[in-house]
Design an enzyme around this catalytic site. Structure first.
Site, PDB file in Angstrom:
ATOM      1  N   LYS A  40      57.045  73.016  22.169  1.00  0.00           N
ATOM      2  CA  LYS A  40      56.174  71.844  22.129  1.00  0.00           C
ATOM      3  C   LYS A  40      54.897  72.003  22.946  1.00  0.00           C
ATOM      4  CE  LYS A  40      56.815  69.088  19.838  1.00  0.00           C
ATOM      5  NZ  LYS A  40      57.057  68.482  18.496  1.00  0.00           N
TER       6      LYS A  40
HETATM    7  N1  PMP Z   1      63.910  72.165  19.341  1.00  0.00           N
HETATM    8  C1  PMP Z   1      63.709  71.415  20.426  1.00  0.00           C
HETATM    9  C2  PMP Z   1      64.585  71.631  21.616  1.00  0.00           C
HETATM   10  C3  PMP Z   1      62.702  70.427  20.436  1.00  0.00           C
HETATM   11  O1  PMP Z   1      62.515  69.667  21.527  1.00  0.00           O
HETATM   12  C4  PMP Z   1      61.919  70.244  19.281  1.00  0.00           C
HETATM   13  C5  PMP Z   1      60.840  69.193  19.289  1.00  0.00           C
HETATM   14  N2  PMP Z   1      61.278  67.885  19.107  1.00  0.00           N
HETATM   15  C6  PMP Z   1      62.181  71.018  18.146  1.00  0.00           C
HETATM   16  C7  PMP Z   1      63.170  71.989  18.228  1.00  0.00           C
HETATM   17  C8  PMP Z   1      61.475  70.815  16.822  1.00  0.00           C
HETATM   18  O2  PMP Z   1      60.115  70.925  16.849  1.00  0.00           O
HETATM   19  P1  PMP Z   1      59.153  70.088  15.905  1.00  0.00           P
HETATM   20  O3  PMP Z   1      58.921  68.750  16.558  1.00  0.00           O
HETATM   21  O4  PMP Z   1      57.917  70.895  15.835  1.00  0.00           O
HETATM   22  O5  PMP Z   1      59.807  69.902  14.573  1.00  0.00           O
END
Ligand code: PMP
Length: 320
Positions: A40
């Site tokens: 992120k």
């Molecule tokens: N894995 C974790 C641990 C996350 O915190 C996030 C973000 N919410 C994601 C995967 C997925 O990322 P995205 O928001 O870009 O779909």
């Protein structure tokens, strides 16, 4: 080089033990090595840069966001770097490690009872209302703000293309906001539309059914943090995702433990799910194929959860 400049350009790690077993290369983009410790960081930097450019965030302003934690940690660090204050709303079912980190990083943390999105007291709506009521506030809105997926289109995808020298047959990732899987898929498909792009969804999320049959219908449940969503976000909408597969929490957690024991890679449950999904897809492809996935964040964020035997027992996961 500033703090923000160190976001991205993460290594692409060959999961050697796994690749040997499969006869196919599995590569993990090491997003847990970003300075804020997760994938992120890219979205946070992208959204703040964009808000500054648009004039939505002015010097001395406040960044407000609702987050499962990682976006908040990343935003808090960018805020520290650039002199903003930061208000973060996080649901109370997320790991205490992430909540502690948010506080240490200087965020004004509001821990919100975890309720459904349709409830006005959901952390997403609380964050929006805080931003609306606060002069000089910028609501990052990672779910609908497409500066999130653009960050991955401009950085994650091109980096993977470069690091594989274009030798990539499939890309597999889960979705929280959808920014990672959508933006990276956009970039990869633009370079070679034959690359198979796959969503690996946890149970309890609606996107598996959405991608495969157009219906936003969840099935089952998941305790994995940061992934799974029951609604269509602007970041996911229209992304060139060929198909969706899914995995259970037990499969994701078992893979996270396996990665630690066999590859020396200490990552969280969403990374376990991603690698599990990458293995499923690799098995369908010819020997020697290359599948790339995302190692989203580090296992330290889940010491009291998926890396804690008592928690695993309480949740009914007997295997560790
Ligand atoms: N894995 C974790 C641990 C996350 O915190 C996030 C973000 N919410 C994601 C995967 C997925 O990322 P995205 O928001 O870009 O779909």
């Amino acid at each position: 080089m500033s703090f923000s400049d160190t976001v991205g350009a993460t290594p692409l790690i060959e999961l050697r033990a796994l690749s040997r077993e499969l006869g196919r290369r599995i590569l993990g983009k090491a997003e847990f090595l970003n300075p804020g410790g997760s994938v992120k960081d890219r979205a946070a930097r992208g959204m703040v840069d964009d808000a500054e450019t648009r004039g939505a965030l002015k010097p001395g302003g406040t960044i407000v966001e609702g987050t499962a934690g990682n976006t908040g940690i990343a935003l808090a660090l960018v805020a520290d770097e650039r002199g903003y204050t930061c208000v973060i709303c996080i649901p109370d079912d997320q790991s205490p490690e992430k909540i502690d980190l948010l506080r240490v990083c200087g965020a004004d943390v509001r821990v919100i009872p975890a309720v459904a999105f349709t409830n006005p007291e959901n952390y997403y709506h609380v964050a929006r209302r805080i931003a609306e009521a606060m002069p000089g506030a910028f609501w990052a809105n990672q779910f609908e703000n497409t500066a999130n997926r653009r960050a991955h289109e401009l950085t994650t995808g091109p980096e993977i293309w470069e690091q594989t020298g274009g030798r990539i047959d499939a890309f597999v990732a889960a979705a929280g906001t959808g920014g990672t899987v959508a933006g990276t898929s956009i970039a990869l498909k633009a370079r070679n539309d034959k690359i198979l792009t796959v969503l690996c969804d946890p149970m309890g999320s609606s996107l598996y059914n959405y991608v495969n049959n157009g219906k936003l219908e969840p099935e089952g449940d998941s305790d994995l943090e940061g992934i799974g969503i029951k609604r269509l976000t602007a970041n996911f909408e229209g992304a060139p995702i060929d198909r969706a597969i899914r995995a259970t929490d037990a499969q994701a957690i078992e893979m996270a433990h396996w990665l630690l024991g066999h590859e020396g890679i200490f990552v969280g449950g969403s990374s376990g799910l991603n690698v599990f999904g990458a293995v499923q897809i690799a098995k369908e492809l010819p020997e020697g194929s290359t599948v790339v996935t995302i190692l989203c964040d580090g296992g330290q964020r889940y010491l009291s959860r998926i890396f804690n035997d008592a928690w695993l027992r309480e949740q009914g996961f007997t295997q560790t």
